[in-house]
Design an enzyme around this catalytic site. Sequence first.
Site, short mmCIF file in Angstrom:
data_model
loop_
_atom_site.label_atom_id
_atom_site.label_comp_id
_atom_site.label_asym_id
_atom_site.label_seq_id
_atom_site.Cartn_x
_atom_site.Cartn_y
_atom_site.Cartn_z
N ASP A 165 1.45 -1.55 -0.13
CA ASP A 165 0.31 -0.23 0.06
C ASP A 165 0.43 1.03 0.01
O ASP A 165 1.78 1.21 0.69
CB ASP A 165 -0.80 -0.04 1.24
CG ASP A 165 -1.72 -1.01 0.86
OD1 ASP A 165 -2.33 -1.57 -0.07
OD2 ASP A 165 -2.81 -0.96 2.20
N HIS A 180 -4.43 9.79 1.13
CA HIS A 180 -4.33 9.00 2.26
C HIS A 180 -4.75 9.91 3.02
O HIS A 180 -4.58 9.90 4.53
CB HIS A 180 -3.37 8.78 2.76
CG HIS A 180 -2.94 7.28 3.97
ND1 HIS A 180 -3.83 6.79 5.08
CD2 HIS A 180 -2.85 5.88 2.54
CE1 HIS A 180 -3.24 5.94 5.08
NE2 HIS A 180 -2.82 5.27 4.41
N HIS A 190 4.19 -2.58 3.38
CA HIS A 190 4.06 -1.06 2.60
C HIS A 190 5.50 -0.46 1.58
O HIS A 190 6.86 -1.17 2.69
CB HIS A 190 3.57 -0.07 4.09
CG HIS A 190 2.28 0.43 4.64
ND1 HIS A 190 1.84 -0.53 5.59
CD2 HIS A 190 1.26 0.59 4.52
CE1 HIS A 190 1.15 -0.55 5.63
NE2 HIS A 190 0.08 0.33 4.99
#
Length: 247
Positions: A43, A98, A190
């Site tokens: 992500d 985000h 991530h």
Amino acid sequence: MCALAGVAGHIGPAGTWLPPVRRALFPALDGRGHPRHIALTFDDGPDGRSTPYFLDALDRLAVRATFFVLGRALLDAPGTGRELVARGHEVAVHGWDHRHPLWPTTPPRDLREIRRTVAAVSAVCGVRPRWYRPPYGVLTGGRWAAAHRMGLRPVLWSAWGREWVPGATARGVADRVGRGLRGGGTVLLHDTDRTSGGDSWRVALRALPDLVECCRQQGFTVGPLREHGITVEGARPGGQEQTGPLC
């Protein structure tokens, strides 16, 4: 009363963020696929500073993955986005940026931002994305509806490394994933510290070889969501799901 119902319809589905809820009621949303396969996902990228290290590591491991990208990040690092596809990885939608998980999100804004990110992926990477994972894993009713309208299938995760936690180590990340993962599960890591800081991506990078080796020792293949066998109805394909921790 109608206004309250609308708010409930928008916020209520966010309860799927809770792992026990989605494991029991929404196995496809939990990322549960073929029982002999592990889906590897990342992500928050792409990040021109860190993502290339992951691409090189995945090449060495002969593994392909799914990268849930932020539209804003993709426009900041278009060359890295194109490199993801050139190296055989799958690009999916994580949203435009985000934002805080709930507020001030609204269904119209959700649709605009998801549509904008789909357009960016198509223009930069030359592919049509298939999957959607909201920031923080909070899937509001508006985000769910917007994803459906854009032809995206929401998928969260079955296990994550939490490599952004202060003091996290590569061994600890691999162990955490192994304890929470079962056959047919989806891993979340991530490839950037864009939303966490502290060079946490380096911890995830160092954990990758141990994590992949652990999966392979148990007889699992590791790959992107496109190879995971998640069905339209959300049921996992036939076979026996492993019931114990992976590592």
